[in-house]
Scaffold this motif. Structure first.
Motif, PDB file in Angstrom:
ATOM      1  N   ALA A 118      34.155  50.594  30.170  1.00 60.51           N
ATOM      2  CA  ALA A 118      32.995  50.744  31.055  1.00 60.51           C
ATOM      3  C   ALA A 118      31.683  50.562  30.306  1.00 60.51           C
ATOM      4  O   ALA A 118      30.652  50.309  30.911  1.00 60.51           O
ATOM      5  CB  ALA A 118      33.028  52.109  31.741  1.00 60.51           C
ATOM      6  N   ARG A 128      40.344  43.391  31.152  1.00 56.58           N
ATOM      7  CA  ARG A 128      40.453  42.554  32.352  1.00 56.58           C
ATOM      8  C   ARG A 128      41.563  41.525  32.196  1.00 56.58           C
ATOM      9  O   ARG A 128      42.419  41.384  33.064  1.00 56.58           O
ATOM     10  CB  ARG A 128      39.111  41.853  32.593  1.00 56.58           C
ATOM     11  CG  ARG A 128      39.085  40.944  33.790  1.00 56.58           C
ATOM     12  CD  ARG A 128      37.712  40.325  33.959  1.00 56.58           C
ATOM     13  NE  ARG A 128      37.358  39.471  32.836  1.00 56.58           N
ATOM     14  CZ  ARG A 128      36.187  39.469  32.204  1.00 56.58           C
ATOM     15  NH1 ARG A 128      35.221  40.261  32.601  1.00 56.58           N
ATOM     16  NH2 ARG A 128      35.976  38.685  31.174  1.00 56.58           N
ATOM     17  N   ARG A 150      43.085  36.222  44.949  1.00 58.71           N
ATOM     18  CA  ARG A 150      42.214  37.183  45.610  1.00 58.71           C
ATOM     19  C   ARG A 150      43.007  38.429  45.995  1.00 58.71           C
ATOM     20  O   ARG A 150      42.564  39.562  45.817  1.00 58.71           O
ATOM     21  CB  ARG A 150      41.578  36.545  46.862  1.00 58.71           C
ATOM     22  CG  ARG A 150      40.741  37.482  47.725  1.00 58.71           C
ATOM     23  CD  ARG A 150      39.457  37.965  47.029  1.00 58.71           C
ATOM     24  NE  ARG A 150      38.634  36.866  46.600  1.00 58.71           N
ATOM     25  CZ  ARG A 150      37.668  36.285  47.321  1.00 58.71           C
ATOM     26  NH1 ARG A 150      37.404  36.746  48.508  1.00 58.71           N
ATOM     27  NH2 ARG A 150      36.964  35.282  46.846  1.00 58.71           N
ATOM     28  N   SER A 153      43.725  40.543  43.020  1.00 55.95           N
ATOM     29  CA  SER A 153      42.496  41.180  42.531  1.00 55.95           C
ATOM     30  C   SER A 153      42.070  42.340  43.430  1.00 55.95           C
ATOM     31  O   SER A 153      41.525  43.338  42.944  1.00 55.95           O
ATOM     32  CB  SER A 153      41.372  40.150  42.436  1.00 55.95           C
ATOM     33  OG  SER A 153      41.719  39.144  41.501  1.00 55.95           O
ATOM     34  N   SER A 157      41.567  46.142  42.395  1.00 58.08           N
ATOM     35  CA  SER A 157      40.350  46.924  42.631  1.00 58.08           C
ATOM     36  C   SER A 157      40.690  48.299  43.197  1.00 58.08           C
ATOM     37  O   SER A 157      40.090  49.310  42.817  1.00 58.08           O
ATOM     38  CB  SER A 157      39.380  46.174  43.556  1.00 58.08           C
ATOM     39  OG  SER A 157      39.716  46.348  44.926  1.00 58.08           O
ATOM     40  N   LEU A 160      42.336  50.359  40.373  1.00 60.16           N
ATOM     41  CA  LEU A 160      41.281  50.792  39.447  1.00 60.16           C
ATOM     42  C   LEU A 160      40.486  51.957  40.034  1.00 60.16           C
ATOM     43  O   LEU A 160      40.232  52.965  39.359  1.00 60.16           O
ATOM     44  CB  LEU A 160      40.359  49.597  39.170  1.00 60.16           C
ATOM     45  CG  LEU A 160      39.119  49.795  38.315  1.00 60.16           C
ATOM     46  CD1 LEU A 160      39.512  50.180  36.900  1.00 60.16           C
ATOM     47  CD2 LEU A 160      38.283  48.503  38.288  1.00 60.16           C
ATOM     48  N   GLY A 161      40.095  51.840  41.301  1.00 53.95           N
ATOM     49  CA  GLY A 161      39.329  52.904  41.940  1.00 53.95           C
ATOM     50  C   GLY A 161      40.127  54.195  42.042  1.00 53.95           C
ATOM     51  O   GLY A 161      39.589  55.291  41.872  1.00 53.95           O
TER      52      GLY A 161
ATOM     53  N   ARG B 115      28.539  53.718  34.175  1.00 53.72           N
ATOM     54  CA  ARG B 115      28.932  53.545  32.772  1.00 53.72           C
ATOM     55  C   ARG B 115      28.836  54.865  32.013  1.00 53.72           C
ATOM     56  O   ARG B 115      29.745  55.250  31.280  1.00 53.72           O
ATOM     57  CB  ARG B 115      28.041  52.500  32.092  1.00 53.72           C
ATOM     58  CG  ARG B 115      28.363  51.062  32.457  1.00 53.72           C
ATOM     59  CD  ARG B 115      27.410  50.116  31.712  1.00 53.72           C
ATOM     60  NE  ARG B 115      27.535  48.738  32.123  1.00 53.72           N
ATOM     61  CZ  ARG B 115      28.397  47.862  31.614  1.00 53.72           C
ATOM     62  NH1 ARG B 115      29.212  48.234  30.646  1.00 53.72           N
ATOM     63  NH2 ARG B 115      28.452  46.623  32.051  1.00 53.72           N
ATOM     64  N   GLY B 161      36.252  51.421  43.158  1.00 54.61           N
ATOM     65  CA  GLY B 161      37.031  50.349  42.537  1.00 54.61           C
ATOM     66  C   GLY B 161      36.407  48.989  42.773  1.00 54.61           C
ATOM     67  O   GLY B 161      36.410  48.126  41.893  1.00 54.61           O
ATOM     68  N   LEU B 162      35.853  48.787  43.958  1.00 54.93           N
ATOM     69  CA  LEU B 162      35.235  47.503  44.289  1.00 54.93           C
ATOM     70  C   LEU B 162      33.993  47.268  43.426  1.00 54.93           C
ATOM     71  O   LEU B 162      33.784  46.180  42.878  1.00 54.93           O
ATOM     72  CB  LEU B 162      34.852  47.500  45.774  1.00 54.93           C
ATOM     73  CG  LEU B 162      34.569  46.153  46.424  1.00 54.93           C
ATOM     74  CD1 LEU B 162      35.788  45.254  46.358  1.00 54.93           C
ATOM     75  CD2 LEU B 162      34.127  46.351  47.877  1.00 54.93           C
ATOM     76  N   MET B 164      33.264  48.759  40.509  1.00 52.63           N
ATOM     77  CA  MET B 164      33.683  48.586  39.110  1.00 52.63           C
ATOM     78  C   MET B 164      34.255  47.183  38.902  1.00 52.63           C
ATOM     79  O   MET B 164      33.978  46.531  37.893  1.00 52.63           O
ATOM     80  CB  MET B 164      34.749  49.621  38.736  1.00 52.63           C
ATOM     81  CG  MET B 164      34.322  51.071  38.792  1.00 52.63           C
ATOM     82  SD  MET B 164      33.333  51.637  37.366  1.00 52.63           S
ATOM     83  CE  MET B 164      34.462  51.411  35.994  1.00 52.63           C
ATOM     84  N   ALA B 165      35.081  46.724  39.849  1.00 48.35           N
ATOM     85  CA  ALA B 165      35.727  45.415  39.692  1.00 48.35           C
ATOM     86  C   ALA B 165      34.701  44.284  39.739  1.00 48.35           C
ATOM     87  O   ALA B 165      34.813  43.296  39.026  1.00 48.35           O
ATOM     88  CB  ALA B 165      36.780  45.215  40.782  1.00 48.35           C
ATOM     89  N   VAL B 168      31.295  45.832  36.781  1.00 46.03           N
ATOM     90  CA  VAL B 168      31.580  46.297  35.417  1.00 46.03           C
ATOM     91  C   VAL B 168      32.678  45.450  34.779  1.00 46.03           C
ATOM     92  O   VAL B 168      32.495  44.884  33.710  1.00 46.03           O
ATOM     93  CB  VAL B 168      31.959  47.796  35.402  1.00 46.03           C
ATOM     94  CG1 VAL B 168      32.335  48.239  33.990  1.00 46.03           C
ATOM     95  CG2 VAL B 168      30.807  48.644  35.936  1.00 46.03           C
ATOM     96  N   PHE B 169      33.829  45.316  35.454  1.00 42.54           N
ATOM     97  CA  PHE B 169      34.910  44.517  34.876  1.00 42.54           C
ATOM     98  C   PHE B 169      34.787  43.034  35.210  1.00 42.54           C
ATOM     99  O   PHE B 169      35.397  42.200  34.560  1.00 42.54           O
ATOM    100  CB  PHE B 169      36.267  45.062  35.330  1.00 42.54           C
ATOM    101  CG  PHE B 169      36.640  46.314  34.611  1.00 42.54           C
ATOM    102  CD1 PHE B 169      37.263  46.257  33.380  1.00 42.54           C
ATOM    103  CD2 PHE B 169      36.349  47.552  35.134  1.00 42.54           C
ATOM    104  CE1 PHE B 169      37.584  47.403  32.686  1.00 42.54           C
ATOM    105  CE2 PHE B 169      36.651  48.715  34.459  1.00 42.54           C
ATOM    106  CZ  PHE B 169      37.286  48.636  33.231  1.00 42.54           C
ATOM    107  N   LEU B 171      36.013  41.118  37.586  1.00 40.32           N
ATOM    108  CA  LEU B 171      37.221  40.363  37.933  1.00 40.32           C
ATOM    109  C   LEU B 171      36.750  39.111  38.683  1.00 40.32           C
ATOM    110  O   LEU B 171      36.021  39.226  39.678  1.00 40.32           O
ATOM    111  CB  LEU B 171      38.143  41.170  38.844  1.00 40.32           C
ATOM    112  CG  LEU B 171      38.642  42.538  38.371  1.00 40.32           C
ATOM    113  CD1 LEU B 171      39.753  43.047  39.304  1.00 40.32           C
ATOM    114  CD2 LEU B 171      39.157  42.500  36.940  1.00 40.32           C
ATOM    115  N   GLU B 173      37.756  36.971  40.879  1.00 41.44           N
ATOM    116  CA  GLU B 173      37.922  36.830  42.326  1.00 41.44           C
ATOM    117  C   GLU B 173      37.077  37.831  43.112  1.00 41.44           C
ATOM    118  O   GLU B 173      36.806  37.636  44.289  1.00 41.44           O
ATOM    119  CB  GLU B 173      39.396  37.023  42.706  1.00 41.44           C
ATOM    120  CG  GLU B 173      40.265  35.827  42.393  1.00 41.44           C
ATOM    121  CD  GLU B 173      40.069  34.719  43.417  1.00 41.44           C
ATOM    122  OE1 GLU B 173      39.802  35.032  44.587  1.00 41.44           O
ATOM    123  OE2 GLU B 173      40.202  33.543  43.039  1.00 41.44           O
ATOM    124  N   ILE B 174      36.710  38.912  42.486  1.00 43.08           N
ATOM    125  CA  ILE B 174      35.879  39.914  43.158  1.00 43.08           C
ATOM    126  C   ILE B 174      34.398  39.641  42.860  1.00 43.08           C
ATOM    127  O   ILE B 174      33.546  39.768  43.741  1.00 43.08           O
ATOM    128  CB  ILE B 174      36.260  41.340  42.696  1.00 43.08           C
ATOM    129  CG1 ILE B 174      37.767  41.599  42.881  1.00 43.08           C
ATOM    130  CG2 ILE B 174      35.443  42.386  43.453  1.00 43.08           C
ATOM    131  CD1 ILE B 174      38.249  41.647  44.291  1.00 43.08           C
TER     132      ILE B 174
END
Lengths: 198, 198
Positions: A118, A128, A150, A153, A157, A160-161, B115, B161-162, B164-165, B168-169, B171, B173-174
């Motif tokens: 983070a 990732r 998609r 991913s 997400s 991860l959340g 973070r 999660g959305l 962060m994805a 922060v990360f 991803l 596709e996100i």
């Protein structure tokens, strides 16, 4: 990251022992002092090796951290069979959360990796790649062909959340739920992402 | 956290100006040097006030950070009307992601808060209280009465999660999806959590 850096390799060759000693020292120091305040030189001293050898095996400090915190078991192994389950979403959440509940050491590693990721973009990039690679291998066959990346991913997400909410932010309703409850309540969402109309 | 610490209060009374100057200095220093490496003493010097005054207004350094990074607009205001929308889940995701896309300064604050929260338990606790409080106010009427807190927490887990994805990360596709795409794809999940059978 490749299989060679994913923890202590099988066999007891000298290189394997050395790598294992470096990873053990790194895990102890990162846990005790935090990532920022641990130097490669200290890890080398604790492991009884030359700092150049750490750079040789792991590249940067971020590379060493990711190698030290990567799960000992391949996620594809932990989640084996999930894609063929009759109830993929429920099985996925149940197995992932269950693994962390039953393996506190592995859970602490995963949380530590998320925490550093983070705040450190290089670690975030490596996490990732590792995480999406594992999710792709595990879920490829379970995801509908259209928008497969998609779909995977979106699953990532929510996973991860869920992990952040349970273990890092400790939202009471998520932290106190049993793995079975979470599997029942979040599983249908995973199924929607994997096979529903998006 | 209460309304008095949520940024520069209305009016231009001296206390408001002082608080505002402290928060501005804190934001600049935290952004430039990071949370760990910024001291209360430095913030006081940059704001031209006595360090004791910062403790008086904000308590700990974590309290100062949360006050400095809390959104200028109340989330309930940003999300006003969402609960009464004909398509609550889609509206919720569209409005939240849209707000961060259109307000880069607010987005950077939110990411910075996440973070730090990922590595500091006191900040995590304050973010949790603020976030759950806001989510509760905004979504109370949209969530079915049974297991309402669980429902709102599951929505929070997917939103977390959305974010962060995406931010922060990153991803791919996100991060590359448009707010409308995410709203369409994640919205039904929010509806499931809010009103579906859990």
């Amino acid at each position: 990251m490749n299989a060679r850096t994913r923890g202590r390799p099988p066999g007891d060759d000298g290189a394997g022992r050395t790598r294992g000693a470096i990873l053990d020292a790194a895990r102890e120091l990162f846990a005790a002092k935090g990532f920022d305040r641990t130097s490669m030189r200290e890890v080398a001293r604790a492991a009884g090796v030359d700092a150049a050898l750490i750079h040789h095996y792991f590249g940067t400090k971020s590379g060493l951290l990711v190698a030290a915190l990567t799960p000992e078991r391949d996620p594809a192994d932990i989640l084996a069979g999930v894609a063929e389950s009759t109830d993929v979403g429920v099985a996925l959440v149940r197995r992932a959360i269950g693994f962390w509940e039953e393996n506190p050491e592995q859970r602490l590693r995963a949380i530590a990796m998320l925490r550093v990721a983070a705040t450190d973009d290089e670690v975030a990039g490596r996490v990732r790649e590792f995480f999406l690679g594992a999710a792709g291998r595990v879920l490829h066959d379970a995801a509908r062909g259209d928008q497969r990346q998609r779909r995977i991913s979106l699953v990532a997400s929510q996973m991860l959340g869920l992990v952040m909410a349970r273990y890092v932010f400790a939202l009471p309703e998520i932290a106190s739920a049993t793995p079975d409850e979470l599997a029942r309540q979040v599983g249908p969402v995973m199924d929607h992402y994997l096979t529903g109309d998006l």
